[in-house]
Design an enzyme around this catalytic site. Structure first.
Site, PDB file in Angstrom:
ATOM      1  N   ASP A  15       0.845  -1.203  -0.081  1.00 36.65           N
ATOM      2  CA  ASP A  15       0.093   0.160   0.100  1.00 36.65           C
ATOM      3  C   ASP A  15       0.757   1.331   0.074  1.00 36.65           C
ATOM      4  O   ASP A  15       2.231   1.134   0.180  1.00 36.65           O
ATOM      5  CB  ASP A  15      -0.928  -0.108   1.143  1.00 36.65           C
ATOM      6  CG  ASP A  15      -1.761   1.156   1.691  1.00 36.65           C
ATOM      7  OD1 ASP A  15      -2.074   1.809   0.611  1.00 36.65           O
ATOM      8  OD2 ASP A  15      -1.363   1.700   2.513  1.00 36.65           O
ATOM      9  N   ASP A  17       0.013   5.119   1.148  1.00 39.54           N
ATOM     10  CA  ASP A  17      -0.174   6.220   2.156  1.00 39.54           C
ATOM     11  C   ASP A  17      -0.460   5.303   3.504  1.00 39.54           C
ATOM     12  O   ASP A  17      -1.448   4.335   3.762  1.00 39.54           O
ATOM     13  CB  ASP A  17      -1.507   7.009   2.024  1.00 39.54           C
ATOM     14  CG  ASP A  17      -1.450   7.972   0.751  1.00 39.54           C
ATOM     15  OD1 ASP A  17      -0.407   8.107   0.345  1.00 39.54           O
ATOM     16  OD2 ASP A  17      -2.460   8.069  -0.084  1.00 39.54           O
TER      17      ASP A  17
HETATM   18 MG   LIG Z   1      -2.997   2.999   3.705  1.00 38.17          MG
END
Ligand SMILES: [Mg+2]
Ligand SMILES: [Zn+2]
Length: 191
Positions: A15, A17
């Site tokens: 992932d 962020d």
């Molecule tokens: Mg995230």
């Protein structure tokens, strides 16, 4: 030393962020390179994967595109900057897959596995039994579980979240997650 029978990890999906970079406040988006700040240890973790010969890709929901907070060209610039920040630390990404869509209109917004399946189309040799998905939200875990990858949830909440998410493992940072993968599963390695 890896556990007997556990296939070594050759593909890692991250992932973005909250996993690689400091997440924007809830409901907001990283809309400019200047807002991008790597989390401690993130570049080092990716460097470990690179050196072990593990393929490393990002899978990221960027609904801010659908909402008009940024265009695809701005997102491209942010990702070019991310690659530059990582390169300064000797780390490299093999691919970045993003979902620019609104909720409920596509098959690629996590928790759906569409971004992972896109990687599979691009890399027919990708075997999810040799893959791990690392992220800081349940949606990341669910996408990984949907394709049979090993899943690691990043959280500093020690108790409670793991059971709810169904993650195979819980870690407090990307570097922690990669260290665990290296010890528990082994990284890369020949066929
Ligand atoms: Mg995230
Ligand atoms: Zn999508």
């Amino acid at each position: 030393m890896s556990q007997a029978g556990a296939p070594p990890v050759r593909w890692v999906f991250l992932d973005r962020d909250g996993t690689i970079n400091v997440p924007p406040p809830k409901g907001q988006y990283v809309t400019h390179s200047k807002q991008l700040q790597l989390l401690p240890g993130a570049a080092a973790a990716i460097r470990v994967l690179n050196r072990a010969g593990v393929w490393v890709g990002i899978v990221t929901n960027q609904r801010g595109v659908a909402l008009g907070c940024m265009g695809e060209d701005e997102l491209d610039a942010i990702h070019a900057h991310l690659r530059e920040l990582l390169a300064r630390a000797g780390a490299r990404l093999d691919a970045i897959y993003h979902c620019p869509h609104e909720q409920g209109v596509c098959a690629c917004r996590k928790p759906q596995p569409g971004l992972l399946l896109a990687a599979k189309r691009a890399h027919p040799g990708l075997d999810f039994a040799h893959a791990a998905v690392v992220g800081d939200s349940d949606a990341d875990v669910q996408a990984g579980l949907a394709v049979g990858a090993h899943t690691i949830l990043l959280t500093t909440e020690e108790h409670g979240k793991q059971a709810g998410s169904g993650a195979d493992h819980i870690a407090c940072s990307l570097l922690d997650a990669v260290s665990w993968l290296r010890e528990a599963r082994g990284l890369g390695g020949g066929a």
